[in-house]
Design an enzyme around this catalytic site. Structure first.
Site, PDB file in Angstrom:
ATOM      1  N   HIS A  11      14.047 -13.756 -40.831  1.00  0.00           N
ATOM      2  CA  HIS A  11      14.338 -12.341 -41.056  1.00  0.00           C
ATOM      3  C   HIS A  11      15.712 -11.929 -40.511  1.00  0.00           C
ATOM      4  O   HIS A  11      16.269 -10.928 -40.930  1.00  0.00           O
ATOM      5  CB  HIS A  11      13.294 -11.454 -40.376  1.00  0.00           C
ATOM      6  N   CYS A  58       9.862 -21.248 -42.098  1.00  0.00           N
ATOM      7  CA  CYS A  58       9.328 -20.283 -41.137  1.00  0.00           C
ATOM      8  C   CYS A  58       9.581 -20.907 -39.779  1.00  0.00           C
ATOM      9  O   CYS A  58       9.141 -22.023 -39.510  1.00  0.00           O
ATOM     10  CB  CYS A  58       7.818 -20.127 -41.388  1.00  0.00           C
ATOM     11  N   ASP A  74       6.433 -20.036 -46.248  1.00  0.00           N
ATOM     12  CA  ASP A  74       6.736 -19.153 -45.118  1.00  0.00           C
ATOM     13  C   ASP A  74       5.512 -18.276 -44.901  1.00  0.00           C
ATOM     14  O   ASP A  74       4.641 -18.173 -45.767  1.00  0.00           O
ATOM     15  CB  ASP A  74       7.969 -18.287 -45.435  1.00  0.00           C
ATOM     16  N   SER A  75       5.465 -17.608 -43.751  1.00  0.00           N
ATOM     17  CA  SER A  75       4.382 -16.663 -43.492  1.00  0.00           C
ATOM     18  C   SER A  75       4.438 -15.475 -44.448  1.00  0.00           C
ATOM     19  O   SER A  75       3.448 -14.800 -44.640  1.00  0.00           O
ATOM     20  CB  SER A  75       4.470 -16.163 -42.060  1.00  0.00           C
ATOM     21  N   GLU A  77      12.208  -5.456 -42.128  1.00  0.00           N
ATOM     22  CA  GLU A  77      11.298  -5.105 -43.223  1.00  0.00           C
ATOM     23  C   GLU A  77      11.380  -3.623 -43.564  1.00  0.00           C
ATOM     24  O   GLU A  77      11.207  -3.241 -44.719  1.00  0.00           O
ATOM     25  CB  GLU A  77       9.866  -5.515 -42.873  1.00  0.00           C
ATOM     26  N   CYS A  90      14.929 -17.061 -36.791  1.00  0.00           N
ATOM     27  CA  CYS A  90      13.884 -16.398 -37.569  1.00  0.00           C
ATOM     28  C   CYS A  90      14.499 -16.067 -38.924  1.00  0.00           C
ATOM     29  O   CYS A  90      15.627 -15.558 -38.972  1.00  0.00           O
ATOM     30  CB  CYS A  90      13.427 -15.123 -36.860  1.00  0.00           C
TER      31      CYS A  90
END
Lengths: 275, 275
Positions: B188, B75, B12-13, B154, B186
């Site tokens: 996240h 990702c 993943d990034s 985050e 995504c």
């Protein structure tokens, strides 16, 4: 090329440093600027000191290949953690954004209470706090990282209610501490200046590092006798390591003007420069 | 080492892909996982297709050096723009997060109206839309990028009022369009699942790509006859290209568990792998 007519090099993790470019161009209209924005690896704010230092060295090496006479580190995070390393490696003047901002804060505070806001990297480094204390050890300093300010500025949500609510969340501790000066310790934050001012009210002075840094560049050029006084119209050059989505729209918000042609530098090329 | 006992590679990034790791570990407890998070160059979301593809190749090459039997591109941005290139380069199965998410969306919608949310890169690529249309050309698709969701996740502002206000801002067009299924495009976004559900109400189904992708991994391992059925406790390995500020706190939020020892890979080493 004479020493005086060589360009000023400016780098940043991305496009925020264009606020510094705009100020340099305004204050020093005869100077040519070479800009590098490391858009492939942005942001630097949350990343570690060794990583940001490595990137800053590569960015500087890239600018040096364009024969720049000074390097402006137009990124608060890189200025906070990497400027000493750059100064020890290179002979030309390296101008960070911390010293000018710290100096302006010390000159501006009437009551000796200064707030500093920035990214995680900038705040964790305590670079502003240390520099301000060197200048005046009596000043009380309150620091606060504001991780959502960069994405809000990039999203262009500059005058939304939501941005004001988030600004209140981050800035209330500084306001409650009674600071009379706040350093905008990130090149993205001037975009949110009106909202930030609204939280603090008109009696608090906001220090914009872009303005202060451009003044510092002028001073360094004068002191070293390398200011350009030729009559030619300067042709600035803009390099980036990636052209992200919505790049032009965002870059022009920071530059405050139409962006000329942008050249892309491959990451491979960039890293080869920094070895 | 037998083919079956080789690890599953996941990249993943950054840390978002740890939601996929958590799901793979839950669904396939016998499988060893090697994770790589490109934390020095994150995020991939806003960056261009050539840059994300170059990074994805380097990430895959790094995992291949650890003798992985499959590569999971955990990702959404890299899955959207780079999976075809990876499949043309490598012989082992490359599992992206788009196909499993698209398939689940098509199975779940009762009225043929699907919403897709993701980063700029994912939404601009229209990868979900194209994949869903291939499966069922009648389905109406509404896409929306939500650039502030990653920084909000985050920052850990998962249950704040402010996050709900921002979610309303982004998601109202999808709600007004009457979608009954929304793909969280995504890694996240599962962190913000409760807030997103609140905007849509209980009648809308949210598709979590982490869950769907882990199911797809199980299926691929079965189909290729390379599932691990040894009785040994797997020892996962976690690599990153930087240890950013607040890394441990953020990574553990995504993994939903305590993070074991993390090894750092230099960017130089990573790029050497991708040449």
């Amino acid at each position: 090329m004479s020493r005086e007519s060589r360009p000023i090099g400016v780098f940043d993790s991305g496009i925020g440093g264009l606020t510094v470019v705009a100020e340099i161009a305004r204050q020093l209209p005869k100077e040519e600027i070479v800009y590098f924005g490391d858009t492939a690896r942005l942001p630097y704010g949350p990343k570690s000191t060794p990583t940001v230092t490595q990137f800053a060295i590569q960015d500087t090496e890239f600018l040096l290949r364009h024969d720049v006479k000074v390097v402006v580190v137009a990124c608060n995070t890189a200025s906070s953690v990497a400027v000493d390393e750059l100064r020890s490696r290179y002979d030309i003047p390296i101008i960070g954004v911390i010293e000018p901002g710290a100096l302006a804060a010390v000159s501006s505070t009437l009551i000796g209470k200064v707030g500093v806001i920035g990214t995680e990297g900038t705040i964790t480094s305590h670079a502003y706090r240390e520099r301000i204390r060197q200048l005046d050890s009596e000043i009380e300093i309150v620091e606060q990282s504001c991780p959502l300010f960069v994405p809000l500025a990039e999203e262009g949500w500059t005058d939304r209610e939501i941005t004001l609510v988030i600004a209140h969340e981050y800035l209330t501790p500084l306001r409650d501490a009674g600071v009379d000066v706040v350093v905008l310790g990130c090149t993205h934050y001037p975009i949110l200046k009106q909202t930030i001012q609204k939280v603090f009210g008109p009696s608090v002075t906001l220090i914009d590092s872009a303005e202060e840094t451009a003044r510092d560049v002028a001073q360094v050029l004068a002191e070293f006798g390398i200011a350009n006084d030729s009559g030619e119209e300067p042709a600035h050059r803009f390099f980036v390591s990636d052209v992200p989505h919505r790049f032009k729209e965002q870059a022009e918000r920071f530059l405050g003007a139409e962006l000329p042609n942008v050249e892309v530098v491959g990451i491979d090329e960039l890293m080869a420069a920094g070895r």
